[in-house]
Design a protein around this motif. Structure first.
Motif, PDB file in Angstrom:
ATOM      1  N   ILE A 143      -2.265   6.174 -11.958  1.00 36.34           N
ATOM      2  CA  ILE A 143      -1.063   5.721 -11.332  1.00 36.34           C
ATOM      3  C   ILE A 143      -0.003   5.451 -12.290  1.00 36.34           C
ATOM      4  CG2 ILE A 143       0.852   3.951  -9.760  1.00 36.34           C
ATOM      5  CD1 ILE A 143      -0.956   3.444  -8.285  1.00 36.34           C
ATOM      6  N   ALA A 169      -4.456  -2.357  -2.048  1.00 36.48           N
ATOM      7  CA  ALA A 169      -4.409  -1.814  -2.577  1.00 36.48           C
ATOM      8  C   ALA A 169      -5.435  -0.655  -2.708  1.00 36.48           C
ATOM      9  CB  ALA A 169      -4.123  -2.568  -4.003  1.00 36.48           C
ATOM     10  N   LEU A 178       2.535   1.587  -3.423  1.00 34.76           N
ATOM     11  CA  LEU A 178       1.514   2.459  -4.283  1.00 34.76           C
ATOM     12  C   LEU A 178       1.463   3.842  -3.853  1.00 34.76           C
ATOM     13  CD1 LEU A 178      -1.100  -1.084  -4.706  1.00 34.76           C
ATOM     14  CD2 LEU A 178       0.602   0.094  -6.472  1.00 34.76           C
ATOM     15  N   TYR A 179       0.681   3.865  -2.793  1.00 35.42           N
ATOM     16  CA  TYR A 179       0.905   5.705  -2.312  1.00 35.42           C
ATOM     17  C   TYR A 179       1.559   6.373  -2.783  1.00 35.42           C
ATOM     18  CZ  TYR A 179       0.802   9.777   1.265  1.00 35.42           C
ATOM     19  OH  TYR A 179       0.901  10.945   1.210  1.00 35.42           O
ATOM     20  N   ALA A 229       1.779   7.117  -6.751  1.00 35.99           N
ATOM     21  CA  ALA A 229       0.613   7.721  -6.299  1.00 35.99           C
ATOM     22  C   ALA A 229       1.103   9.570  -6.297  1.00 35.99           C
ATOM     23  CB  ALA A 229      -0.474   7.595  -6.027  1.00 35.99           C
ATOM     24  N   HIS A 269       0.651  -1.580  -0.215  1.00 42.01           N
ATOM     25  CA  HIS A 269      -0.231   0.031   0.105  1.00 42.01           C
ATOM     26  C   HIS A 269       1.193   1.141   0.422  1.00 42.01           C
ATOM     27  CE1 HIS A 269      -1.265   3.345   2.652  1.00 42.01           C
ATOM     28  NE2 HIS A 269      -1.969   3.269   1.849  1.00 42.01           N
ATOM     29  N   PRO A 279      -4.826   4.347  -2.684  1.00 40.83           N
ATOM     30  CA  PRO A 279      -4.694   3.845  -4.398  1.00 40.83           C
ATOM     31  C   PRO A 279      -5.863   3.906  -4.597  1.00 40.83           C
ATOM     32  CG  PRO A 279      -2.774   2.516  -2.252  1.00 40.83           C
ATOM     33  CD  PRO A 279      -4.325   3.361  -1.802  1.00 40.83           C
TER      34      PRO A 279
END
Length: 265
Positions: free
Chosen positions: A196, A155, A135-136, A139, A132, A190
């Motif tokens: 992304i 996610a 992905l954060y 992004a 997570h 996310p």
């Protein structure tokens, strides 16, 4: 695969070569590992550990993973961050720690490991809650991330809250559910931050009971529709911890995906 998939969490690993600080707090640090062999400087691989963002899980359980990545020729940083249950952890400290660490570690690592780390953006390898966070970061601060390998990531925080993963872990991180703190979900989830643009590969085991693979399937579908550069590799029969275990049958596939991300520039 080991009889107990969790065995990797407590398996001893070689001590890191250096530890560097990216902030004042004792947990705003990263353990660095020199890549095996010789050769040109390479982009840093930053490992973001899981444990549902909770204080009882720290970076040490990613030692076997990090040591194996270094043995494969990658300079590695095991990023630590403040976690829920600690002063300054949770919202927003856990998230800001990761953004700061990811942005600063290439320079810190290049200074600590002369000639082995290039100054470009790192590849992020995140497992579970660390997936997570990877992905954060991609992004939220795409210029600081070269690529993402998300291993069984959480996610979709809204869905993880609804499924009550790890008994309230998402509410502990963000301070409530989507109905109570919607602005925090909008900033940290996310699922709500797509597309992304950073090249991302999610690897998920079909037999994962901690973070169901269905969550990654749904996330990747939605993220691609939104225009993300993302793909999913689902490993039949693999559970949650095999993805970070260099002794598991899944490991060669994890390493192959990392190699494709690392060398694709």
């Amino acid at each position: 695969m080991p009889a107990d998939p969790r065995a990797v969490l407590t398996r001893p690993a070689p001590e890191p070569d250096r530890t560097v600080a990216y902030g004042e707090h004792p947990d705003q640090v990263a353990d660095l590992r020199l890549p095996a062999g010789t050769g040109p400087a390479r982009p840093l691989v930053v490992v973001l550990h899981g444990g549902f963002w909770r204080a009882e899980y720290d970076r040490r359980h990613t030692g076997p993973l990090a040591a194996a990545l270094a043995a494969a020729g990658y300079p590695v940083a095991q990023l630590e961050y403040r976690r829920t249950g600690q002063p300054g952890g949770g919202w927003p400290g856990t998230l800001t720690d990761v953004l700061t660490g990811v942005a600063e570690l290439p320079v810190l690592a290049a200074e600590a490991l002369p000639g082995r780390v290039s100054l470009g953006a790192p590849i992020l390898v995140g497992h579970s809650a660390g997936g997570h966070l990877a992905l954060y970061a991609a992004a939220t601060a795409p210029a600081t991330v070269r690529g993402v390998l998300a291993l069984a990531p959480v996610a979709d925080l809204g869905e993880a809250y609804r499924r009550d993963l790890d008994s309230g872990a998402v509410a502990a991180l963000l301070g409530g559910g989507p109905g109570e703190v919607p602005d925090r979900y909008a900033a940290a989830d996310p699922r709500m931050l797509v597309p992304i643009r950073t090249r991302t590969v999610i690897v998920h085991g079909s037999d994962d009971h901690q973070v169901p693979a269905e969550m990654s399937r749904d996330f990747v579908t939605e993220a691609r529709v939104a225009g993300s550069d993302i793909s999913l590799v689902e490993l039949p029969g693999c559970e949650h911890f095999g993805l970070i275990d260099p002794e598991s049958v899944a490991w060669p596939q994890v390493l192959a995906v990392l190699r494709s991300l690392h060398d694709d520039h």
